[in-house]
Design a protein around this motif. Sequence first.
Motif, PDB file in Angstrom:
ATOM      1  N   GLU A  85       0.867  -1.190   0.000  1.00 24.85           N
ATOM      2  CA  GLU A  85       0.000   0.000   0.000  1.00 24.85           C
ATOM      3  C   GLU A  85       0.896   1.229   0.000  1.00 24.85           C
ATOM      4  N   GLU A  86       0.495   2.247  -0.749  1.00 25.03           N
ATOM      5  CA  GLU A  86       1.233   3.504  -0.723  1.00 25.03           C
ATOM      6  C   GLU A  86       0.512   4.449   0.220  1.00 25.03           C
ATOM      7  N   PHE A  87       1.134   4.710   1.360  1.00 29.04           N
ATOM      8  CA  PHE A  87       0.604   5.610   2.385  1.00 29.04           C
ATOM      9  C   PHE A  87       1.010   7.020   1.970  1.00 29.04           C
ATOM     10  N   GLU A  88       0.031   7.898   1.720  1.00 30.24           N
ATOM     11  CA  GLU A  88       0.336   9.196   1.129  1.00 30.24           C
ATOM     12  C   GLU A  88      -0.529  10.294   1.719  1.00 30.24           C
ATOM     13  N   SER A  89       0.031  11.502   1.726  1.00 35.94           N
ATOM     14  CA  SER A  89      -0.725  12.700   2.091  1.00 35.94           C
ATOM     15  C   SER A  89      -0.124  13.885   1.349  1.00 35.94           C
ATOM     16  N   LYS A  90      -0.895  14.439   0.448  1.00 36.32           N
ATOM     17  CA  LYS A  90      -0.450  15.665  -0.225  1.00 36.32           C
ATOM     18  C   LYS A  90      -0.454  16.818   0.773  1.00 36.32           C
ATOM     19  N   ASP A  91      -1.412  16.816   1.707  1.00 37.50           N
ATOM     20  CA  ASP A  91      -1.502  17.864   2.728  1.00 37.50           C
ATOM     21  C   ASP A  91      -0.246  17.917   3.603  1.00 37.50           C
ATOM     22  N   LEU A  92       0.295  16.743   3.922  1.00 38.34           N
ATOM     23  CA  LEU A  92       1.456  16.648   4.810  1.00 38.34           C
ATOM     24  C   LEU A  92       2.766  16.478   4.056  1.00 38.34           C
ATOM     25  N   GLY A  93       2.690  16.256   2.753  1.00 38.92           N
ATOM     26  CA  GLY A  93       3.895  16.198   1.926  1.00 38.92           C
ATOM     27  C   GLY A  93       4.702  14.918   2.053  1.00 38.92           C
ATOM     28  N   PHE A  94       4.042  13.764   2.087  1.00 43.83           N
ATOM     29  CA  PHE A  94       4.792  12.513   2.102  1.00 43.83           C
ATOM     30  C   PHE A  94       4.067  11.456   1.292  1.00 43.83           C
ATOM     31  N   GLU A  95       4.836  10.483   0.822  1.00 50.55           N
ATOM     32  CA  GLU A  95       4.289   9.257   0.244  1.00 50.55           C
ATOM     33  C   GLU A  95       5.310   8.156   0.470  1.00 50.55           C
ATOM     34  N   LYS A  96       4.811   7.012   0.869  1.00 48.81           N
ATOM     35  CA  LYS A  96       5.691   5.900   1.235  1.00 48.81           C
ATOM     36  C   LYS A  96       5.001   4.596   0.866  1.00 48.81           C
ATOM     37  N   VAL A  97       5.659   3.798   0.042  1.00 54.66           N
ATOM     38  CA  VAL A  97       5.140   2.467  -0.281  1.00 54.66           C
ATOM     39  C   VAL A  97       5.542   1.535   0.858  1.00 54.66           C
ATOM     40  N   ILE A  98       4.538   0.825   1.386  1.00 62.72           N
ATOM     41  CA  ILE A  98       4.778  -0.110   2.483  1.00 62.72           C
ATOM     42  C   ILE A  98       4.435  -1.499   1.964  1.00 62.72           C
ATOM     43  N   ALA A  99       5.426  -2.343   1.894  1.00 58.94           N
ATOM     44  CA  ALA A  99       5.230  -3.712   1.396  1.00 58.94           C
ATOM     45  C   ALA A  99       4.227  -4.452   2.278  1.00 58.94           C
ATOM     46  N   GLY A 100       3.619  -5.489   1.706  1.00 57.19           N
ATOM     47  CA  GLY A 100       2.694  -6.306   2.479  1.00 57.19           C
ATOM     48  C   GLY A 100       3.381  -6.940   3.678  1.00 57.19           C
ATOM     49  N   ASN A 101       2.660  -7.040   4.778  1.00 54.78           N
ATOM     50  CA  ASN A 101       3.172  -7.640   6.023  1.00 54.78           C
ATOM     51  C   ASN A 101       4.477  -7.005   6.490  1.00 54.78           C
ATOM     52  N   SER A 102       4.557  -5.692   6.391  1.00 51.04           N
ATOM     53  CA  SER A 102       5.749  -4.983   6.881  1.00 51.04           C
ATOM     54  C   SER A 102       5.317  -3.647   7.474  1.00 51.04           C
ATOM     55  N   ASP A 103       6.288  -2.853   7.891  1.00 49.60           N
ATOM     56  CA  ASP A 103       5.960  -1.579   8.503  1.00 49.60           C
ATOM     57  C   ASP A 103       6.909  -0.496   8.037  1.00 49.60           C
ATOM     58  N   ALA A 104       6.553   0.733   8.345  1.00 47.45           N
ATOM     59  CA  ALA A 104       7.366   1.895   7.972  1.00 47.45           C
ATOM     60  C   ALA A 104       7.164   2.982   9.020  1.00 47.45           C
ATOM     61  N   ILE A 105       8.100   3.921   9.040  1.00 48.66           N
ATOM     62  CA  ILE A 105       8.046   5.064   9.951  1.00 48.66           C
ATOM     63  C   ILE A 105       7.922   6.329   9.105  1.00 48.66           C
ATOM     64  N   ILE A 106       6.988   7.189   9.486  1.00 42.33           N
ATOM     65  CA  ILE A 106       6.822   8.499   8.859  1.00 42.33           C
ATOM     66  C   ILE A 106       6.989   9.529   9.964  1.00 42.33           C
ATOM     67  N   ARG A 107       7.836  10.524   9.736  1.00 42.10           N
ATOM     68  CA  ARG A 107       8.024  11.585  10.728  1.00 42.10           C
ATOM     69  C   ARG A 107       7.435  12.881  10.168  1.00 42.10           C
ATOM     70  N   LEU A 108       6.627  13.534  10.996  1.00 40.11           N
ATOM     71  CA  LEU A 108       5.987  14.780  10.615  1.00 40.11           C
ATOM     72  C   LEU A 108       6.594  15.943  11.375  1.00 40.11           C
TER      73      LEU A 108
END
Length: 127
Positions: free
Chosen positions: A78-101
């Motif tokens: 899934e691509e976790f995205e926010s144009k409002d916050l200015g990020f996009e990150k593809v997160i592979a299945g059954n995994s995790d990611a860190i986004i810092r705001l």
Amino acid sequence: MNFRLAGRTAAFPRSLVFVSAAALGLVVAYQSVPPANASDEMEIEISIKDHKFEPSALKLPVGKRVKISVKNLDPSAEEFESKDLGFEKVIAGNSDAIIRLKPLEAGTYIFYGEYHMDTALGHIVAE
């Protein structure tokens, strides 16, 4: 500007003086900024399951840095995205990611899963 070296007078390039002064200014400015503490950062967890965010609505304080841990529990990416916050990150299945705001201003910020925009929708309210 002139300087003496081994009994000889030589010209010192003004551009080198300017660059040296600017570099020194940056070092002094950088050292005067207090280091960020982990306690200054708020931590939030979001999961993706069945192409939906849980929680899909977050309330965050204004002016505080935020670390978002996103766990994709689905087998597909899934691509976790926010144009409002200015990020996009593809997160592979059954995994995790860190986004810092960066610290948020008051308002509502939309985020979504670009691969499943019909179901993977959420928002952050900063107040």
